[in-house]
Scaffold this active site. Structure first.
Site, PDB file in Angstrom:
ATOM      1  N   ARG A  82       0.836  -1.205   0.000  1.00 42.18           N
ATOM      2  CA  ARG A  82       0.000   0.000   0.000  1.00 42.18           C
ATOM      3  C   ARG A  82       0.873   1.259   0.000  1.00 42.18           C
ATOM      4  O   ARG A  82       0.538   2.256  -0.621  1.00 42.18           O
ATOM      5  CB  ARG A  82      -0.942  -0.025   1.211  1.00 42.18           C
ATOM      6  CG  ARG A  82      -2.052   1.014   1.125  1.00 42.18           C
ATOM      7  CD  ARG A  82      -3.124   0.790   2.174  1.00 42.18           C
ATOM      8  NE  ARG A  82      -2.602   0.902   3.529  1.00 42.18           N
ATOM      9  CZ  ARG A  82      -3.274   0.589   4.624  1.00 42.18           C
ATOM     10  NH1 ARG A  82      -4.518   0.141   4.528  1.00 42.18           N
ATOM     11  NH2 ARG A  82      -2.740   0.716   5.818  1.00 42.18           N
ATOM     12  N   LYS A 184      -2.647   6.397   1.537  1.00 43.18           N
ATOM     13  CA  LYS A 184      -2.440   6.884   2.906  1.00 43.18           C
ATOM     14  C   LYS A 184      -1.518   8.099   2.862  1.00 43.18           C
ATOM     15  O   LYS A 184      -0.324   8.023   3.175  1.00 43.18           O
ATOM     16  CB  LYS A 184      -1.870   5.753   3.766  1.00 43.18           C
ATOM     17  CG  LYS A 184      -2.424   5.762   5.174  1.00 43.18           C
ATOM     18  CD  LYS A 184      -2.250   4.427   5.839  1.00 43.18           C
ATOM     19  CE  LYS A 184      -2.311   4.531   7.343  1.00 43.18           C
ATOM     20  NZ  LYS A 184      -3.532   5.098   7.886  1.00 43.18           N
ATOM     21  N   GLU A 220     -16.259   6.081   4.853  1.00 38.21           N
ATOM     22  CA  GLU A 220     -15.524   5.561   6.014  1.00 38.21           C
ATOM     23  C   GLU A 220     -15.436   6.662   7.058  1.00 38.21           C
ATOM     24  O   GLU A 220     -16.074   7.704   6.915  1.00 38.21           O
ATOM     25  CB  GLU A 220     -14.144   5.047   5.598  1.00 38.21           C
ATOM     26  CG  GLU A 220     -13.250   6.073   4.954  1.00 38.21           C
ATOM     27  CD  GLU A 220     -11.845   5.525   4.654  1.00 38.21           C
ATOM     28  OE1 GLU A 220     -11.361   4.643   5.369  1.00 38.21           O
ATOM     29  OE2 GLU A 220     -11.231   6.028   3.708  1.00 38.21           O
TER      30      GLU A 220
HETATM   31  N1  PLP Z   1      -9.262   4.106   6.726  1.00 35.75           N
HETATM   32  C1  PLP Z   1      -8.446   5.114   7.057  1.00 35.75           C
HETATM   33  C2  PLP Z   1      -8.775   6.472   6.579  1.00 35.75           C
HETATM   34  C3  PLP Z   1      -7.294   4.859   7.840  1.00 35.75           C
HETATM   35  O1  PLP Z   1      -6.485   5.839   8.181  1.00 35.75           O
HETATM   36  C4  PLP Z   1      -7.053   3.549   8.277  1.00 35.75           C
HETATM   37  C5  PLP Z   1      -5.870   3.252   9.075  1.00 35.75           C
HETATM   38  O2  PLP Z   1      -4.878   2.796   8.631  1.00 35.75           O
HETATM   39  C6  PLP Z   1      -7.935   2.537   7.903  1.00 35.75           C
HETATM   40  C7  PLP Z   1      -9.020   2.849   7.127  1.00 35.75           C
HETATM   41  C8  PLP Z   1      -7.691   1.132   8.317  1.00 35.75           C
HETATM   42  O3  PLP Z   1      -6.685   0.543   7.562  1.00 35.75           O
HETATM   43  P1  PLP Z   1      -5.812  -0.649   8.127  1.00 35.75           P
HETATM   44  O4  PLP Z   1      -6.761  -1.713   8.523  1.00 35.75           O
HETATM   45  O5  PLP Z   1      -4.967  -1.060   6.977  1.00 35.75           O
HETATM   46  O6  PLP Z   1      -5.040  -0.112   9.266  1.00 35.75           O
HETATM   47  C1  COI Z   2      -4.073   3.087  11.698  1.00 35.87           C
HETATM   48  O1  COI Z   2      -5.085   2.485  12.023  1.00 35.87           O
HETATM   49  O2  COI Z   2      -2.958   2.571  11.684  1.00 35.87           O
HETATM   50  C2  COI Z   2      -4.119   4.461  11.274  1.00 35.87           C
HETATM   51  O3  COI Z   2      -3.201   4.890  10.644  1.00 35.87           O
HETATM   52  C3  COI Z   2      -5.243   5.277  11.633  1.00 35.87           C
HETATM   53  C4  COI Z   2      -4.796   6.563  12.204  1.00 35.87           C
HETATM   54  C5  COI Z   2      -5.920   7.496  12.086  1.00 35.87           C
HETATM   55  C6  COI Z   2      -4.289   6.416  13.598  1.00 35.87           C
END
Ligand code: PLP
Ligand code: COI
Length: 342
Positions: A82, A184, A220
């Site tokens: 990612r 991200k 989201e």
């Molecule tokens: N959506 C957003 C906007 C995020 O910042 C995060 C955090 O990483 C997620 C979703 C969840 O992603 P992940 O499960 O890969 O941490």
């Molecule tokens: C995560 O879940 O790792 C994120 O980056 C979310 C963040 C808003 C703390």
């Protein structure tokens, strides 16, 4: 080696400086060899591209102590992939996948004393990130970059841990169609700061963002994807090109299907239909899967009947199974766990 004297059980989701961090610099078209360093401070040009034009991306993953005392990371290869996608979208040089995995492993290894013990409720959060570091005044990508990884021990993202939270439908947008919502990038989070401060001031824990084009579909929150549960125990999760492809959400879809035998649907979710769902959860590395009890739509309350006051049964099962895999008491699918040897 001795664990640090930290009150693990009472940690919130905050920053606590640990001993070592990884750094690699990109210059003249190539990444250098990288090194572990002790200095947590960064000195860059006042005109660095990151400071002027927000050319920065990041990742988030965790290291866990398993019941039998090993330290493991959960699907770090997907974070590496990612971050490569994020880099390409912001015209940054991707950090190679194998090197990303080594940097994560090395940073955890050199901060082992900060990995919270099994059963403490805390984990070691790992933050890889990259930014354009040289001076840029015309709007264009930097030519020099820094990739870094630091760690910090953390507790639950939402205060109260697993108590259902209340969120509100947000009047601000997080991501445009064909924009950067699917990567991200730090800029997505800058966009959300006013909205989250305003939500907190109004007494809500988070924002539910709708699609910017029609404001009819659920996207989201500022930091997690949604999962809903139907009356007949089907899992429904929004599909959109402008949400972050959460690794936790993708993993929970597999857990639901293969471990719990539940049907899973990834599709557009219209805001109008959410009152038909009986449970709602926010999933992400930081959030794990946190229950949502109520969504406030400009004064109208939508309550999830099976999960208003306590975490509902299906979200509970999903959470137990996922954390069981992460903490090593349930067998993980092939390739999901990377062990970090001391
Ligand atoms: N959506 C957003 C906007 C995020 O910042 C995060 C955090 O990483 C997620 C979703 C969840 O992603 P992940 O499960 O890969 O941490
Ligand atoms: C995560 O879940 O790792 C994120 O980056 C979310 C963040 C808003 C703390």
């Amino acid at each position: 080696m001795a664990k640090k004297d930290i009150d693990w059980a009472n940690l919130g989701f905050g920053y606590l400086k640990t001993d070592k961090r990884y750094v690699s610099n990109f210059k003249d078209g190539a990444w250098d060899d990288g090194a572990m360093i002790a200095d947590d401070q960064i000195t860059i040009s006042e005109c660095a591209c990151v400071l002027q034009y927000a050319q920065t991306i990041f990742e988030g993953l965790k290291a866990y102590t398993t019941e039998d005392g090993r330290v493991v990371c959960f699907r770090p290869d997907l974070n590496a992939d990612r971050m490569i996608d994020s880099a390409k979208r912001l015209e940054m040089p991707p950090f190679p996948k194998e090197r990303f995995l080594e940097a994560v492993a090395q940073t955890v290894k050199e901060n082992m004393d900060y990995v919270p013990p099994f059963g403490s409720g805390a984990t070691l959060y790992i933050r890889p990130y990259m930014f354009g570091s040289n001076a840029v005044i015309g709007v264009k990508p930097a030519e020099e970059y820094q990739f870094r990884v630091f760690t910090t021990p953390v507790g639950p993202y939402f205060k109260g841990g697993v108590k259902p939270i209340t969120i509100r439908v947000c009047d601000f947008d997080r991501a445009a169609p064909h924009g950067t919502g699917h990567i991200k990038a730090g800029l997505n989070y800058a966009m959300s700061l006013h909205a989250i401060v305003d939500a907190h001031n109004q007494g809500y824990d988070e924002n539910m963002y709708l699609d910017a084009a029609t404001r009819t579909k659920v996207e989201e929150t500022g930091g997690a994807n949604f999962l809903f549960v139907t009356k007949d125990n089907k899992i429904v999760t929004p599909k959109s090109n402008s949400i972050l492809p959460s690794i936790t959400r993708r993993s929970l879809m597999t857990v639901a299907k293969d471990y719990l035998g539940l049907e899973v649907e990834e599709r557009e979710v219209f805001f109008d239909e959410i009152s038909d769902f009986v449970e709602c959860g926010l999933c992400g590395t930081a959030a794990v899967i946190s229950p949502v009890g109520c969504v406030n739509d400009h004064g109208r309350e939508i309550k999830f009947v099976n999960g208003c006051d306590e975490m509902g049964p299906v979200i509970t099962k999903l959470r137990e199974t996922l954390t069981g895999i992460q903490m090593g008491h349930l067998e993980a699918p092939e390739g999901w766990i990377m062990e970090i040897k001391p």
